[in-house]
Structures are given as C-alpha cells and as structure tokens.
Design an enzyme around this catalytic site. Sequence first.
Site, PDB file in Angstrom:
ATOM      1  N   ASP A   7       0.841  -1.200   0.000  1.00 44.80           N
ATOM      2  CA  ASP A   7       0.000   0.000   0.000  1.00 44.80           C
ATOM      3  C   ASP A   7       0.874   1.247   0.000  1.00 44.80           C
ATOM      4  O   ASP A   7       1.880   1.300   0.720  1.00 44.80           O
ATOM      5  CB  ASP A   7      -0.898  -0.013   1.247  1.00 44.80           C
ATOM      6  CG  ASP A   7      -1.987   1.035   1.184  1.00 44.80           C
ATOM      7  OD1 ASP A   7      -2.261   1.574   0.092  1.00 44.80           O
ATOM      8  OD2 ASP A   7      -2.567   1.342   2.244  1.00 44.80           O
TER       9      ASP A   7
ATOM     10  N   HIS B 257       3.307   3.486  -9.256  1.00 37.56           N
ATOM     11  CA  HIS B 257       3.119   2.051  -9.456  1.00 37.56           C
ATOM     12  C   HIS B 257       4.388   1.403 -10.002  1.00 37.56           C
ATOM     13  O   HIS B 257       4.721   0.274  -9.631  1.00 37.56           O
ATOM     14  CB  HIS B 257       1.942   1.810 -10.398  1.00 37.56           C
ATOM     15  CG  HIS B 257       0.617   2.229  -9.826  1.00 37.56           C
ATOM     16  ND1 HIS B 257       0.199   1.853  -8.572  1.00 37.56           N
ATOM     17  CD2 HIS B 257      -0.384   3.011 -10.333  1.00 37.56           C
ATOM     18  CE1 HIS B 257      -1.007   2.363  -8.327  1.00 37.56           C
ATOM     19  NE2 HIS B 257      -1.369   3.070  -9.384  1.00 37.56           N
TER      20      HIS B 257
ATOM     21  N   LEU C  83      11.173 -20.646  -3.227  1.00 36.29           N
ATOM     22  CA  LEU C  83      10.149 -19.744  -2.699  1.00 36.29           C
ATOM     23  C   LEU C  83       8.893 -19.894  -3.540  1.00 36.29           C
ATOM     24  O   LEU C  83       8.946 -19.843  -4.770  1.00 36.29           O
ATOM     25  CB  LEU C  83      10.628 -18.289  -2.744  1.00 36.29           C
ATOM     26  CG  LEU C  83       9.582 -17.211  -2.415  1.00 36.29           C
ATOM     27  CD1 LEU C  83       9.146 -17.298  -0.951  1.00 36.29           C
ATOM     28  CD2 LEU C  83      10.111 -15.812  -2.728  1.00 36.29           C
TER      29      LEU C  83
END
Length: 253
Positions: A31, A48, A142
């Site tokens: 955020d 962004h 991962l």
Amino acid sequence: MSVAPLNQPLAVMPEPGGPQPSPLHVGLIMDGNRRWAKARGLPRALGHKAGVDAVRRTVQAAADSGIGWLTLFAFSSENWQRSADEVRDLTGLLRIYLRREVGTLAKNGVRLRVIGERHRFGPETVAAIEAAEAETAGNTRLNLTVALSYGARAEIAGAARSLAAEVAAGRLAPDAINEAMLARHLATQDMPDPDLIIRTSGEQRLSNFLLWQAAYAEFVFLDVLWPDFEAAHLDQALAEYRRRVRRFGVGSS
C-alpha cells in the site's frame, strides 16, 4: 478449481506459547504507491512503477530470508473501481513484470502462482500469467503467490457455492461440511495459512485480504510507503514476529 500441488510440505503449527521460529508464510499488503507519487509531484503511474521495483527487492529478500511462501496483494477486486487510466497503467505494468521478471524468478528458484479472477485482465495478460506459471512450476526455493483481482469475501462465497452445488447434487450431506472442507475449496487450498501479514503505508486493516486464512496470523503494520520498502523493513517485521508468542486461542496461562 484444480490447482497443482506446491513444492514444499505444509507448515507444522508451533507449540502454543513456545519459541517462535521464522514465519513460513508471509502475506504482504502493498500500500502507498499513489501517495508516494503524490508526495513527489509525480504521476500515479510512476508510483506504481516504483512499487514494481519494491516487489523485485522484496521477493529477493524473502528468498534470502528462507521464507517458504510469500503472498502479495497486488490488485484487489475493488481496484477495478479506479479510473480507466489507472487500471490500464496497472495492467500494463503487470504484463511488463511478467515478461521481464519470469526469467529471474526461474533462475532464483521462485515458483510464481496467481490467485484471483485472472480472466478479468483479458486474454493477453492471462496468457502471460499462464506462461510465467508454467516456466516456474518446478521451482522450490520460494512459492510466490500474487493476488490479482482478488477479494477474500468473493473467495469464501465461491467456496460456499461449490459446496452448495455438491449438496444440491446429492454428493454431500450438509452436516458433513466443516472448516477443513471449506478451506479445500479456497484458492489457497494447497498452501499453509499465513503466519505473518505485513501492511505498509501506516494503514491498519486487512482490506479483504485472506480473511479466512488469517484467522491466527500475526500482523505488523509499517509506516513506510510501498515503493520505499526495503529488505531492512522485511527484517524489521520478521524480528517483531519472532518476539510474539502465538497461542492459537488456547489462552495466556
């Protein structure tokens, strides 16, 4: 929904009140991109773009920290209500990320998987997602899950509809439905629940992210905008998590 099995065993819940190891599964609510750009007098699109750079750093830091699962909340189902220009910028960045980063993910042993309503992004983006998932499917270092056009309430409602259809077809008795069965109909069915959820930007809410799965997660809220997120912030959250005592509802005595 058929989901390929992930490449690591599911987590074993630690003893309540016992020593706290590092989290196996970390969820991250990213955020602050727009506020980061606004504070610098920059277009939202550059915020962004800076957020994508933070994703790259964080994935590497998570892998280096030995985290087995990392789930990033990248685009919520509510984000479709943003302006058409912003949605176009976000989806364009998603396609760029998939094209440019999939090789690095594969090289670094990262398996990519996307949950959410991917079909809403159109055939070009869906094809890029599927190609990235296929190219990284054999990796085990991962498990990176990206939540796109995802909302936890819609996910739970979808699981309930699936179970209701089974009941209506006579294949399932209503009183046979339990928590484990519902969980098996969620998008995260083959994943361990998150041990730790981190949110950046100083906000302190879940925003419809992994509501079912986060029942016993620990939460860390950091007052840093997502584009400024570094490995040191992840280390800070992990250190805070290790100081916690998780009791899983058994009480404090």
